[in-house]
Design a protein around this motif. Structure first.
Motif: not given
Length: 508
Positions: A115-123
């Protein structure tokens, strides 16, 4: 007067009015290009020549022809396992800060999904977009001043080398925006408690201090939490302590099997909104009240492909054959089940998430989840998907005036050498198992022509065992863990089913 609520509601309505409508097909093309551009210098991107794919005249075709399908075992063995050793730039730039632990519905062994920072932002962005979509629902202004109960796994994430591990619900809850924290319940201290029973007891202890307007979580565990609060405070229903509860955001599994037992805990109807948040990303959410279908998040970090869900394309273990044809959002059709394939900002590429879906509105990119590839029951040609099973159980509830929140099934060969569908149903009422069996068989014959054909040939019959619903929760506790993202497996193979039956016998 709900002054703050009116301000928030007004802002949401204005934002919705001035927001341009997303073209799902064009949005998906842009997402794929962004994914490839961002990851072209990773180990994966270089290995699969992302630079060449990006120069292609037909990006989507070049992408699907160059990169094979990956299930978790394949991508972990070949790529993600390197991340556990501290490697960087493997399938996505940098090194993921989090890994989502997911045993899903298949066993004790946890998957570790980056779970990347980009995924956290996307969520987070998908969550914000879902909030904006509430303008389509008929909610009073004071709703937007109430607190929100998010019941997931513990936010006390475990350190492992240079990253943190936990279930996706715990990861997302530990990353909620600062402005949301005053609304969030049960609050940081209780959310960190790892023991499910202790956490729910603390929620019950504090319930009278909160003004809950919405709850969110997997239906089975939300039900148990509500039952605990009702029992602890000796209530008739949950609205006696949370009178302003208006919304339930469901997720993780289909809500329909739990609908009747869930409603029995309420004092009056509430709005149920479905979401599709998995360990791999925030896939879809219900964006309007006219339907229970969910709109795919097509413009925010996930690229979708779809493989027609046909027996000739799916192996016995639920994975796809390499030659299975995939299509894009542009070419999907109604009344066709698809295996969902995703590529994401967490470095999942052409990843078989294991879910099957069906489109209800192509222009809006709205879907329903129809089941799991591993839960597709086709041992004797019956071709039963989970949504057909769920539908049959709802009809049983109506016919017998009962509640059946949990079930599991196996196509099992009995002593006479014949195959039967062996069902275990969780019910509190004293019913006639033989009558339930006959009714279930009849419902499925009407709902599924392949099942009807199988019943005239290789499938001898249906056997139903009625048990206490609590046994299902104890099974999950014994095999995995209570609460969080833990879900009951709807279909078991014979080996797993033998363990299940032994466990049920031990609970008698």
């Amino acid at each position: 007067m709900a002054i703050l609520g009116n301000i928030i509601k007004g802002f949401i309505e204005i934002k919705d009015t001035f927001s341009s409508e997303v073209d799902p097909v064009e949005a998906q093309k842009n997402v794929l290009k962004e994914l490839l551009n961002t990851a072209k210098d990773t180990d994966f991107g270089r290995y699969y020549d992302f630079d060449k794919i990006l120069k292609s005249d037909d990006l989507t075709t070049a992408f699907s022809e160059k990169i094979p399908y990956f299930d978790y075992n394949k991508i972990h063995k070949e790529w993600w396992s390197n991340l556990q050793e501290g490697a960087e730039n493997v399938t996505w730039p940098g090194h993921p800060k989090y890994f989502a632990l997911s045993s899903g519905t298949t066993g004790k062994t946890s998957k570790r999904i980056p779970v990347t920072n980009d995924m956290i932002d996307a969520i987070k962005q998908a969550g914000i977009n879902q909030v904006f979509s509430l303008s389509h629902f008929d909610l009073e202004a004071d709703f937007f001043e109430k607190e929100i109960m998010m019941l997931g796994s513990s936010t006390d994430l475990q350190e492992n080398s240079n990253h943190l591990e936990g279930e996706i619900s715990g990861i997302t809850a530990s990353n909620i925006p600062y402005w949301f924290r005053s609304y969030y319940k049960p609050g940081a201290d209780i959310a960190k408690i790892d023991n499910w029973d202790e956490r729910v007891q603390r929620i019950a202890d504090n319930a009278k201090n909160w003004d809950i307007g919405a709850i969110s979580g997997i239906p089975s565990w939300i039900e148990l939490m509500l039952q605990k609060v009702i029992e602890h405070h000796q209530l008739n229903h949950i609205h006696e302590i949370w009178p302003n509860l208006q919304v339930y955001t469901s997720g993780g599994v289909a809500f329909s099997p739990y609908e009747k037992s869930f409603k029995a805990l309420l004092g009056h109807p509430i709005t149920v909104i479905d979401t599709y948040l998995a360990s791999e990303g925030f896939m879809a959410f219900q964006a309007r009240p006219e339907t229970n279908a969910m709109q795919l998040v097509t413009d925010n970090g996930i690229y979708f492909e779809f493989v027609p869900f046909k027996p000739e394309y799916v192996k016995q273990d639920g994975s796809l054959i390499p030659e299975a044809p995939a299509i894009t959002l542009q070419d999907v059709q109604l009344n066709q089940e698809y295996v969902l394939i995703i590529s994401t900002v967490s470095g999942a590429w052409r990843y078989e998430i294991g879910d099957t879906i069906e489109f209800t509105d192509i222009k809006r990119a709205e879907i329903i989840i129809t089941g799991r590839t591993k839960f597709f029951l086709n041992t004797v040609g019956s071709q039963l998907s989970v949504n057909k099973m769920d539908d049959a159980l709802q009809k049983l509830e109506e016919a017998f005036n009962t509640k059946i929140p949990e079930y599991t099934i196996c196509a099992k060969r009995f002593e006479d050498g014949e195959f039967y569908h062996s069902w275990y149903l969780g019910v509190d009422d004293d019913l006639d198992a033989e009558a339930v069996s006959e009714a279930l068989d009849d419902f499925l014959k009407v709902a599924n022509k392949n099942y009807k054909v199988a019943r005239s040939k290789a499938l001898k019959g249906v056997k139903v065992t009625l048990i206490d619903p609590a046994i299902f929760y104890e099974w999950n506790a014994a095999n995995k863990k209570k609460g969080g993202q833990v879900k009951m497996e709807r279909v078991m193979n014979e080996d797993k089913f033998q363990q299940w039956e032994t466990f049920v016998s031990s609970q008698s």
